[in-house]
Design an enzyme around this catalytic site. Structure first.
Site, PDB file in Angstrom:
ATOM      1  N   HIS A 160      43.600  53.969  35.790  1.00  0.00           N
ATOM      2  CA  HIS A 160      42.466  53.053  35.686  1.00  0.00           C
ATOM      3  C   HIS A 160      42.015  52.617  37.070  1.00  0.00           C
ATOM      4  CE1 HIS A 160      45.773  50.232  36.298  1.00  0.00           C
ATOM      5  NE2 HIS A 160      44.886  49.297  36.591  1.00  0.00           N
ATOM      6  N   GLN A 220      39.466  49.382  39.252  1.00  0.00           N
ATOM      7  CA  GLN A 220      38.844  48.065  39.199  1.00  0.00           C
ATOM      8  C   GLN A 220      37.380  48.186  39.607  1.00  0.00           C
ATOM      9  OE1 GLN A 220      40.657  45.305  38.281  1.00  0.00           O
ATOM     10  NE2 GLN A 220      42.549  46.499  38.118  1.00  0.00           N
ATOM     11  N   ASN A 278      37.531  42.332  32.960  1.00  0.00           N
ATOM     12  CA  ASN A 278      38.881  42.029  33.423  1.00  0.00           C
ATOM     13  C   ASN A 278      39.374  40.730  32.788  1.00  0.00           C
ATOM     14  OD1 ASN A 278      41.210  41.312  35.052  1.00  0.00           O
ATOM     15  ND2 ASN A 278      40.456  42.761  36.567  1.00  0.00           N
ATOM     16  N   ASP A 279      40.583  40.767  32.227  1.00  0.00           N
ATOM     17  CA  ASP A 279      41.135  39.582  31.566  1.00  0.00           C
ATOM     18  C   ASP A 279      41.530  38.500  32.568  1.00  0.00           C
ATOM     19  OD1 ASP A 279      40.848  40.903  29.134  1.00  0.00           O
ATOM     20  OD2 ASP A 279      42.850  41.795  29.260  1.00  0.00           O
TER      21      ASP A 279
END
Length: 226
Positions: free
Chosen positions: A171, A173, A82-83
């Site tokens: 998507h 997480q 994760n960015d």
């Protein structure tokens, strides 16, 4: 004070307290209130058109993300760090010299993002069976890998802007942490206590009881012919 004499209890008509075994708490259930007139706000479904590929979408294949990294030209699932992670593996320890009213503890972990499909205009229900299988197999792989290091691994998907989804691309997480969040910690404690007291896993016993009650209702309910 007792209830009305001669009236049989109906959970769809009479308010009652219902036990939640995973939280060791009681919840007020007033199902009959669903019959009341509703004049509140009703959300309309979004009418926006989501293209199959958007050159500005940072989750699409070959596009550049916020940190400058370029996505591969993936054709199935795609997993990356994760960015903007909520958890990092090397966060410093706050220390123990603290006032009891202002306690803090170390929180470390890893956050990843997993794309389900290269196209932005599909969701899991719209994907082909073999594509969904690949997603589930990747989930299993992630759980096994991160679960070997972290006591808690959570895979979740936000659906829609109202729920906090910041990108329409399909998507999810992945959060892995060195601690159990509040709700899972409470559930874990309740399940352990139940097993120690009854010798049966709570969720397995719940599923068994629920199945038996459904069968009993099916045999006791009168048939209606039209």
């Amino acid at each position: 004070m007792s209830g009305e004499q001669g009236v049989s209890f109906d959970p769809k008509e009479h308010q009652h307290l219902r036990y939640n075994p995973l939280r060791d708490s009681w919840v007020l259930v007033s199902a009959h209130r669903m019959k009341r007139p509703w004049a509140g706000q009703v959300e309309k479904p979004p009418e926006e058109h989501i293209p199959k590929y958007d050159p500005k979408n940072p989750l699409c294949p070959r596009n550049t993300r916020a940190n400058g990294q370029v996505n591969p030209d993936y054709d199935s699932t795609f997993l990356f760090e994760n960015d903007f992670p909520a958890l990092q593996p090397d966060a410093p320890d706050p220390g123990e010299d603290q006032h009891p009213l202002f306690q803090t503890r170390a929180a470390r972990g890893i956050c990843k993002v997993m794309c389900f499909h290269p196209w932005s205009d599909v969701t899991l229900p719209l994907m082909k069976m073999q594509e969904i299988v690949k997603v589930v197999e990747k989930w299993v792989e992630i759980l096994e890998e991160l679960g070997a290091t972290y006591p808690w691994v959570q895979i979740f998907e936000n659906k829609g802007a109202m729920m906090g989804c910041s990108n329409p691309h399909p998507h999810c997480q992945v959060w892995a942490s060195n601690f159990l969040p509040n709700e899972p910690a409470l559930s874990d404690r309740c399940q352990r206590n139940y097993y120690q007291k009854h010798g049966e896993p709570l969720l397995l016993e719940y599923a068994r009881q629920e199945a038996e009650r459904k069968v009993w209702r099916a045999h006791t309910q009168p048939f209606h012919f039209h």
